[in-house]
Design an enzyme around this catalytic site. Structure first.
Site, short mmCIF file in Angstrom:
data_model
loop_
_atom_site.label_atom_id
_atom_site.label_comp_id
_atom_site.label_asym_id
_atom_site.label_seq_id
_atom_site.Cartn_x
_atom_site.Cartn_y
_atom_site.Cartn_z
N SER A 20 0.80 -1.04 0.39
CA SER A 20 0.04 -0.17 0.30
C SER A 20 0.95 1.16 0.10
CB SER A 20 -1.20 -0.22 1.21
OG SER A 20 -1.99 1.07 0.91
N HIS A 47 -2.51 -0.48 -3.75
CA HIS A 47 -4.16 -0.02 -3.24
C HIS A 47 -3.64 1.27 -4.01
CE1 HIS A 47 -4.57 -1.93 1.00
NE2 HIS A 47 -5.26 -2.63 -0.05
N ASP A 140 -4.44 -4.84 5.41
CA ASP A 140 -5.02 -5.50 4.53
C ASP A 140 -3.52 -6.99 4.29
OD1 ASP A 140 -6.42 -6.76 2.76
OD2 ASP A 140 -5.79 -5.03 0.98
#
Length: 203
Positions: A20, A47, A140
């Site tokens: 991310s 992301h 995540d």
């Protein structure tokens, strides 16, 4: 690499990678100087804002000497290719080892979700999967990497001390003990070793 770590290197049929915040730079270092004769499929969730078209395939196509593309619904996971999840869709891998895209609700505020990719890939590949989790600002991927570990796959995280944002790799470490916790240059060496084993055992 220690003897017990070398023993963990084995044949895998795919590598899934999640990242991310700070991920573009991290992937650039992870994939630096990968050879033209690359063999393993690499599948990445990074992301991205849903409302923007992803330029990741274009960016990395200019950096790498093998195929780079955005994953397409129902397309098979092919060797010698780097795949990126498209923005706004969860990317999963079916047991037939084909991609599946869905618009289900975000997971941990993220769509695409690293957990969705990794957990589905663990189900599809079992012990013949490797998962890498890199820099990022939320949790995540921690559960997905744990699922890979529980399925007998190989799990690795970027050393949180090196990560631009350590939250994501640290969350994975807090969930289970990965096979490898290493800086990016050593994770790149791991990728090269996995590809060499894959090539050696290819039909």
């Amino acid at each position: 690499m220690k003897q017990d770590e070398r023993s963990r290197i084995r044949r895998v049929d795919a590598v899934v990678i999640g990242t991310s915040a700070g991920g573009v730079d991290a992937l650039g270092l992870l994939f630096a100087e990968l050879p033209a004769q690359w063999h393993l499929p690499l599948v990445v969730v990074l992301h991205l804002p849903e409302e923007h078209e992803s330029r990741l395939p274009e960016i990395f196509r200019q950096r790498l000497p093998f195929a780079v593309r955005e994953a397409q619904d129902k397309a098979p996971v092919a060797p010698a290719c780097l795949y990126f999840a498209p923005p706004g869709y969860h990317l999963s891998i079916e047991r037939s080892r084909c991609f599946s895209l869905s618009c289900e609700p975000p997971v941990l505020f993220s769509r695409p979700s690293i957990d969705v990719l990794m957990s589905s890939a663990a189900d599809a590949y079992g012990p013949s999967l490797a998962g890498l989790l890199l820099t990022g600002a939320n949790e995540d991927g921690a559960q997905g990497l744990h699922d890979i570990h529980r399925a007998g796959g190989l799990s690795a995280v970027q050393d949180p001390a090196e990560a631009q944002v350590p939250t994501m790799p640290q969350a994975a470490i807090d969930r289970h003990t990965p096979d490898f916790v290493r800086p990016l240059r050593e994770l790149r060496a791991l990728l090269l070793q996995l590809d060499a084993v894959y090539r050696h055992h290819a039909p």
